[in-house]
Scaffold this motif. Structure first.
Motif, PDB file in Angstrom:
ATOM      1  N   GLY A  10       6.065  -1.760  14.105  1.00 14.24           N
ATOM      2  CA  GLY A  10       6.018  -1.970  12.656  1.00 14.24           C
ATOM      3  C   GLY A  10       6.541  -0.800  11.859  1.00 14.24           C
ATOM      4  O   GLY A  10       6.065  -0.539  10.749  1.00 14.24           O
ATOM      5  N   GLY A  11       7.505  -0.087  12.405  1.00  9.57           N
ATOM      6  CA  GLY A  11       8.178   0.963  11.650  1.00  9.57           C
ATOM      7  C   GLY A  11       9.296   0.368  10.810  1.00  9.57           C
ATOM      8  O   GLY A  11       9.419  -0.848  10.676  1.00  9.57           O
ATOM      9  N   PRO A  12      10.153   1.216  10.231  1.00  9.09           N
ATOM     10  CA  PRO A  12      11.201   0.702   9.352  1.00  9.09           C
ATOM     11  C   PRO A  12      12.175  -0.255  10.027  1.00  9.09           C
ATOM     12  O   PRO A  12      12.612  -1.220   9.409  1.00  9.09           O
ATOM     13  CB  PRO A  12      11.913   1.968   8.848  1.00  9.09           C
ATOM     14  N   SER A  13      12.500  -0.033  11.301  1.00 12.97           N
ATOM     15  CA  SER A  13      13.452  -0.917  11.987  1.00 12.97           C
ATOM     16  C   SER A  13      12.881  -2.321  12.138  1.00 12.97           C
ATOM     17  O   SER A  13      13.526  -3.316  11.792  1.00 12.97           O
ATOM     18  CB  SER A  13      13.804  -0.353  13.364  1.00 12.97           C
ATOM     19  N   GLY A  14      11.667  -2.402  12.679  1.00 14.17           N
ATOM     20  CA  GLY A  14      11.052  -3.706  12.885  1.00 14.17           C
ATOM     21  C   GLY A  14      10.798  -4.439  11.594  1.00 14.17           C
ATOM     22  O   GLY A  14      11.038  -5.648  11.481  1.00 14.17           O
ATOM     23  N   LEU A  15      10.317  -3.723  10.579  1.00 19.48           N
ATOM     24  CA  LEU A  15      10.036  -4.354   9.285  1.00 19.48           C
ATOM     25  C   LEU A  15      11.312  -4.841   8.614  1.00 19.48           C
ATOM     26  O   LEU A  15      11.342  -5.921   8.022  1.00 19.48           O
ATOM     27  CB  LEU A  15       9.312  -3.363   8.370  1.00 19.48           C
ATOM     28  N   MET A  16      12.378  -4.036   8.713  1.00 22.95           N
ATOM     29  CA  MET A  16      13.629  -4.443   8.085  1.00 22.95           C
ATOM     30  C   MET A  16      14.194  -5.704   8.726  1.00 22.95           C
ATOM     31  O   MET A  16      14.631  -6.625   8.032  1.00 22.95           O
ATOM     32  CB  MET A  16      14.665  -3.318   8.139  1.00 22.95           C
ATOM     33  N   ARG A 107       7.229   2.031   3.052  1.00 22.53           N
ATOM     34  CA  ARG A 107       6.302   1.434   2.077  1.00 22.53           C
ATOM     35  C   ARG A 107       6.966   0.259   1.348  1.00 22.53           C
ATOM     36  O   ARG A 107       6.357  -0.801   1.143  1.00 22.53           O
ATOM     37  CB  ARG A 107       5.855   2.498   1.074  1.00 22.53           C
ATOM     38  N   ASP A 108       8.225   0.426   0.967  1.00 22.21           N
ATOM     39  CA  ASP A 108       8.956  -0.655   0.291  1.00 22.21           C
ATOM     40  C   ASP A 108       9.081  -1.880   1.185  1.00 22.21           C
ATOM     41  O   ASP A 108       8.946  -3.027   0.727  1.00 22.21           O
ATOM     42  CB  ASP A 108      10.352  -0.172  -0.120  1.00 22.21           C
ATOM     43  N   LEU A 109       9.333  -1.650   2.460  1.00 21.05           N
ATOM     44  CA  LEU A 109       9.476  -2.765   3.400  1.00 21.05           C
ATOM     45  C   LEU A 109       8.144  -3.472   3.620  1.00 21.05           C
ATOM     46  O   LEU A 109       8.079  -4.709   3.686  1.00 21.05           O
ATOM     47  CB  LEU A 109      10.043  -2.258   4.726  1.00 21.05           C
ATOM     48  N   TYR A 110       7.063  -2.714   3.731  1.00 21.41           N
ATOM     49  CA  TYR A 110       5.735  -3.320   3.859  1.00 21.41           C
ATOM     50  C   TYR A 110       5.413  -4.194   2.645  1.00 21.41           C
ATOM     51  O   TYR A 110       4.903  -5.315   2.767  1.00 21.41           O
ATOM     52  CB  TYR A 110       4.669  -2.239   3.988  1.00 21.41           C
ATOM     53  N   GLU A 111       5.690  -3.669   1.456  1.00 24.26           N
ATOM     54  CA  GLU A 111       5.387  -4.426   0.243  1.00 24.26           C
ATOM     55  C   GLU A 111       6.218  -5.703   0.157  1.00 24.26           C
ATOM     56  O   GLU A 111       5.732  -6.742  -0.305  1.00 24.26           O
ATOM     57  CB  GLU A 111       5.607  -3.542  -0.981  1.00 24.26           C
ATOM     58  N   ALA A 112       7.453  -5.636   0.639  1.00 22.52           N
ATOM     59  CA  ALA A 112       8.288  -6.839   0.659  1.00 22.52           C
ATOM     60  C   ALA A 112       7.728  -7.876   1.628  1.00 22.52           C
ATOM     61  O   ALA A 112       7.699  -9.076   1.336  1.00 22.52           O
ATOM     62  CB  ALA A 112       9.726  -6.472   1.050  1.00 22.52           C
ATOM     63  N   GLY A 118       4.705 -12.247   5.053  1.00 21.72           N
ATOM     64  CA  GLY A 118       5.172 -11.994   6.409  1.00 21.72           C
ATOM     65  C   GLY A 118       4.017 -11.614   7.325  1.00 21.72           C
ATOM     66  O   GLY A 118       3.031 -11.011   6.884  1.00 21.72           O
ATOM     67  N   ILE A 119       4.125 -11.960   8.579  1.00 19.30           N
ATOM     68  CA  ILE A 119       3.051 -11.687   9.538  1.00 19.30           C
ATOM     69  C   ILE A 119       3.308 -10.349  10.222  1.00 19.30           C
ATOM     70  O   ILE A 119       4.241 -10.212  11.020  1.00 19.30           O
ATOM     71  CB  ILE A 119       2.949 -12.812  10.589  1.00 19.30           C
ATOM     72  N   VAL A 120       2.491  -9.366   9.877  1.00 22.33           N
ATOM     73  CA  VAL A 120       2.526  -8.043  10.508  1.00 22.33           C
ATOM     74  C   VAL A 120       1.124  -7.780  11.033  1.00 22.33           C
ATOM     75  O   VAL A 120       0.175  -7.659  10.257  1.00 22.33           O
ATOM     76  CB  VAL A 120       2.948  -6.945   9.519  1.00 22.33           C
ATOM     77  N   ILE A 121       0.973  -7.723  12.339  1.00 24.42           N
ATOM     78  CA  ILE A 121      -0.332  -7.577  12.980  1.00 24.42           C
ATOM     79  C   ILE A 121      -0.513  -6.145  13.455  1.00 24.42           C
ATOM     80  O   ILE A 121       0.235  -5.661  14.310  1.00 24.42           O
ATOM     81  CB  ILE A 121      -0.455  -8.549  14.173  1.00 24.42           C
ATOM     82  N   HIS A 122      -1.482  -5.461  12.873  1.00 25.25           N
ATOM     83  CA  HIS A 122      -1.770  -4.074  13.240  1.00 25.25           C
ATOM     84  C   HIS A 122      -2.877  -4.007  14.288  1.00 25.25           C
ATOM     85  O   HIS A 122      -3.560  -4.994  14.563  1.00 25.25           O
ATOM     86  CB  HIS A 122      -2.164  -3.274  12.003  1.00 25.25           C
TER      87      HIS A 122
END
Length: 390
Positions: A10-16, A107-112, A118-122
């Motif tokens: 869930g870093g910038p690459s995966g989120l983008m 942070r911008d990608l998370y907010e998007a 979107g499904i992001v599982i921590h």
């Protein structure tokens, strides 16, 4: 759970990648081992090449970057009492870079992802990849004591150097290339006005130094240190004194110091894993390659992987065209190795090597003198620094 693309990391690459695919109607699930707060505490690169900035805009995440980011048309290289400017705008046909912290970008990608549900599982523990050579791969993981499973078409490994993705490729298939440098970078983040409006790369007999920034009130400074050093060896006053010794006098005189709000030592290494595809698994970013930070290629190399994967998956789902998927590893590695060469060259030219002799030192000086005597050499530097075409 069933999805089209399962993204590990869930870093910038995966989120983008998740954001880009979502905008085209392709379902994704992102698995991240750490908490969101932990991910956003990571202090990383801040120089974004032209292509990366365009990708952020395409992902509909570039508004704050365009508003708050610093557009840089050049940077300074200081050595032997001289300060010379590399004119990126002039030598790269009008291109530039954007200075915008990776933390803010993430942070911008998370907010998007939040806006689009979107499904992001921590806190995904014990992630394992299964049946990678079959038509029906799946991923298992655990949240607390609960075991879970995701069935998918493809798996993207964007989980960094220590992640599970690359380790899921058999050693009989994987080839690894590595160069470890005999020093690290001690980095300090301070809430102070930057000493220079552009980055300053300083070559000095005591070791390399870099003056960077995140904004007009947030500065990032680095000095080369031995790998044996620890954070405890470098209280703030000692760091500032050493930094000043490595900078030109006029720059050192302008330096505003203050308490560090983050301090870390990062070892320097070059690393590439081949291939970047194994069946339904595709590696991206640090899971497949690492570069020294000298040439600001790390995050930008990951962005090129995402660009290739995004367009390959788009062609597959929209047109049933697998050409991009089939050629992904070859295409991505071609650009990765160019980034490796550039980062190695910048690192070799600007750092002090403990085992270097007078011959090596003369070659470094000659390399720098040649760079600023040749417009073609400056053009090659600028072309790589702002980012080679995808």
């Amino acid at each position: 759970m069933k999805t089209s693309v399962c993204i590990i990391g869930g870093g910038p690459s995966g989120l983008m990648l998740s954001q880009l695919l979502h905008l085209k109607g392709i379902d994704t699930v992102v698995l991240e081992r750490q908490s969101r707060e932990y991910v956003l505490r990571r202090i990383r690169a801040g120089v974004l090449e032209h292509g990366f900035a365009e990708l952020m805009r395409e992902a509909q995440c570039g508004e704050r970057m365009d508003r708050e980011g610093e557009i840089h048309d050049g940077f300074i290289i200081a050595h032997n009492g001289k300060q010379r400017r590399v004119d990126l705008h002039k030598y790269s046909h009008g291109s530039s870079v954007v200075v915008y912290g990776q933390t803010e970008l993430t942070r911008d990608l998370y907010e998007a992802r939040d806006r689009m549900n979107g499904i992001v599982i921590h806190h995904a523990e014990d992630v394992q990849l299964h049946d990678l050579l079959s038509a029906n791969p799946h991923v298992t993981y655990r949240i607390g004591d609960e075991a879970r499973r995701i069935d998918c078409d493809y798996i993207i490994g964007a989980d960094g150097f220590h992640g599970v993705s690359r380790k899921s490729i058999p050693q009989t298939v994987l080839k690894e290339y590595e160069k470890v440098y005999p020093f690290g970078w001690l980095g300090v983040l301070s809430r102070t006005k930057p000493v220079s409006p552009e980055l300053v790369y300083a070559k000095h007999e005591r070791g390399f130094a870099l003056c960077s920034l995140r904004s007009q009130v947030l500065s990032r400074y680095y000095i080369q240190v031995p790998l044996s050093d620890n954070i405890e060896d470098w209280p703030d006053d000692k760091f500032w004194d050493e930094l000043k010794r490595r900078l030109p006098e006029d720059i050192a005189a302008r330096l505003i110091t203050g308490p560090s709000i983050e301090k870390s030592i990062a070892p320097l290494r070059s690393y590439v894993a081949e291939p970047m595809r194994y069946g339904s698994l595709f590696l991206a970013g640090d899971a497949a390659h690492i570069v020294p930070p000298t040439g600001a290629r790390g995050l930008n190399s990951a962005a090129s992987d995402i660009y290739y994967l995004y367009h390959a998956l788009l062609a597959h789902y929209q047109n049933n065209d697998n050409t991009g998927l089939d050629t992904y590893s070859e295409k991505a590695l071609a650009r990765v190795w160019k980034a490796q060469r550039f980062s190695w060259w910048m690192t070799t030219m600007l750092h002090t090597f403990p085992e270097s002799n007078f011959y090596d030192q003369k070659l470094q000086q000659t390399d720098l003198e040649y760079l600023f005597s040749s417009e073609m050499a400056q053009g090659a530097l600028a072309e790589n620094y702002v980012g080679l075409p995808f």
